[in-house]
Design a protein around this motif. Structure first.
Motif, mmCIF file in Angstrom:
data_model
loop_
_atom_site.group_PDB
_atom_site.id
_atom_site.type_symbol
_atom_site.label_atom_id
_atom_site.label_comp_id
_atom_site.label_asym_id
_atom_site.label_seq_id
_atom_site.Cartn_x
_atom_site.Cartn_y
_atom_site.Cartn_z
ATOM 1 N N HIS A 88 21.183 4.780 -22.375
ATOM 2 C CA HIS A 88 20.582 3.508 -21.973
ATOM 3 C C HIS A 88 19.064 3.673 -21.865
ATOM 4 O O HIS A 88 18.512 3.609 -20.769
ATOM 5 N N ARG A 89 18.451 3.892 -22.991
ATOM 6 C CA ARG A 89 17.004 4.101 -22.980
ATOM 7 C C ARG A 89 16.301 2.793 -22.645
ATOM 8 O O ARG A 89 16.467 1.787 -23.341
ATOM 9 N N PRO A 90 15.495 2.746 -21.566
ATOM 10 C CA PRO A 90 14.796 1.498 -21.223
ATOM 11 C C PRO A 90 13.802 1.101 -22.307
ATOM 12 O O PRO A 90 13.283 1.942 -23.048
ATOM 13 N N LEU A 91 13.561 -0.182 -22.383
ATOM 14 C CA LEU A 91 12.512 -0.720 -23.251
ATOM 15 C C LEU A 91 11.307 -0.987 -22.363
ATOM 16 O O LEU A 91 11.328 -1.874 -21.515
ATOM 17 N N ARG A 92 10.269 -0.179 -22.526
ATOM 18 C CA ARG A 92 9.083 -0.276 -21.674
ATOM 19 C C ARG A 92 8.108 -1.283 -22.287
ATOM 20 O O ARG A 92 7.606 -1.071 -23.388
ATOM 21 N N GLU A 114 21.426 -10.875 -21.443
ATOM 22 C CA GLU A 114 21.893 -10.636 -22.801
ATOM 23 C C GLU A 114 21.879 -9.174 -23.224
ATOM 24 O O GLU A 114 22.576 -8.795 -24.177
ATOM 25 N N HIS A 115 21.084 -8.358 -22.529
ATOM 26 C CA HIS A 115 21.004 -6.930 -22.881
ATOM 27 C C HIS A 115 21.110 -6.066 -21.624
ATOM 28 O O HIS A 115 20.200 -5.285 -21.314
ATOM 29 N N PRO A 116 22.216 -6.160 -20.885
ATOM 30 C CA PRO A 116 22.328 -5.427 -19.616
ATOM 31 C C PRO A 116 22.324 -3.909 -19.783
ATOM 32 O O PRO A 116 22.009 -3.190 -18.823
ATOM 33 N N VAL A 275 11.331 -9.195 -29.867
ATOM 34 C CA VAL A 275 10.470 -10.112 -30.613
ATOM 35 C C VAL A 275 11.171 -11.454 -30.796
ATOM 36 O O VAL A 275 10.583 -12.524 -30.578
ATOM 37 N N ALA A 276 12.432 -11.401 -31.192
ATOM 38 C CA ALA A 276 13.175 -12.631 -31.421
ATOM 39 C C ALA A 276 13.322 -13.444 -30.142
ATOM 40 O O ALA A 276 13.177 -14.677 -30.149
ATOM 41 N N MET A 277 13.589 -12.770 -29.031
ATOM 42 C CA MET A 277 13.759 -13.493 -27.770
ATOM 43 C C MET A 277 12.445 -14.093 -27.304
ATOM 44 O O MET A 277 12.410 -15.253 -26.840
#
Length: 285
Positions: A88-92, A114-116, A275-277
């Protein structure tokens, strides 16, 4: 010779400490060992990275450029071999100030729904690329033009600009202002992460003087103390209220682009989804 991670770590320690002695202490090495490692790296690259003398040490232009690439490479390697990040690598997501403006909370809430399994970490980094060029974050919300090499950008929206004034300034009594009405003032400029420069004004009508600061907090403090005025994006007024600062619209100032940026090489796997969100949230507002 081949370059190893120890060469990058050594160089980055020198760059951050501005001292071979302090870098050696930080790395638990001798100073001669640090000097040899640096010399080997410079020989491999065919460029001098550090100007050194008895009383002074500073990065060369090549050293400053290599620092950003070395930091990004080291961060990517450490992420890749960190067992805690494999699943579960965080998106920083970095920002220098004001994040995504009014869209910040909708973005964070929707991402969580949507991305838990991929936490979105919002990080403020006082840097023109909000830590992206140095590898401290995976993507960044930035304002104004972005010309750092190796970055991909997408403009999401634009923001109008506002003047930031001491609350007791006579100009604070106006409902709106023009750039020309600020020319007699000292302008406070955040030269580290801000986007406003004296070039915002025509050459013949620029503010009388400038005061430089290094972050948004110092920028607000200087204005509240009556040391000058500032110009920023409209989101600053909403997300950084200050009892000593009055914000007023600047309708004749050009709008400020808000962009999402990420590294072209080895982007986080969830970058496309982000990007899409972000695009969808702005489009649905």
């Amino acid at each position: 010779m081949s370059i190893e991670l120890r060469h990058l770590r050594c160089f980055l320690a020198i760059a951050e400490e501005s001292s071979l002695t302090r870098a050696a202490a930080r790395l638990h090495l001798t100073q001669p060992a640090v000097s040899r490692t640096l010399a080997a790296l410079e020989q491999h690259l065919g460029a001098r990275l550090v100007e050194r003398s008895t009383h002074h040490l500073a990065l060369t232009a090549e050293g400053r450029a290599f620092r950003d690439r070395a930091a990004a490479a080291l961060a990517a390697f450490e992420d890749a071999v960190d067992p805690a990040r494999l699943r579960h690598r965080p998106l920083r997501l970095g920002h220098a100030w004001s994040a995504f403006g009014p869209y910040t909370t909708p973005l964070l809430r929707r991402w969580q729904r949507e991305h838990p399994d991929t936490p979105l970490e919002l990080l403020r980094v006082d840097d023109r690329t909000a830590g992206l060029a140095r590898g401290e974050v995976d993507a960044a919300l930035l304002r104004g033009p972005v010309d750092a090499p190796g970055l991909v950008t997408e403009e999401l929206t634009t923001e109008s600009r506002v003047a930031a004034l001491p609350a007791d300034s006579p100009l604070a009594g106006r409902s709106r202002l023009t750039l020309g009405e600020l020319t007699g003032e000292t302008v406070v400029l955040n030269t580290v992460s801000g986007t406003t420069t004296l070039a915002l004004w025509p050459p013949a009508a620029r503010p009388a003087a400038a005061l430089t600061v290094a972050n948004t907090d110092d920028w607000l403090t200087a204005i509240a103390a009556g040391r000058g005025i500032g110009v920023s994006s409209a989101s600053t007024a909403a997300l950084h209220p200050h009892p000593g600062v009055a914000y007023r619209p600047l309708p004749d100032a050009p709008a400020l682009p808000v962009v999402l940026a990420w590294r072209d090489a080895f982007p986080h796997p969830a970058t496309a989804a982000l990007v899409a969100m972000a695009r969808d949230i702005v489009g649905g507002a």
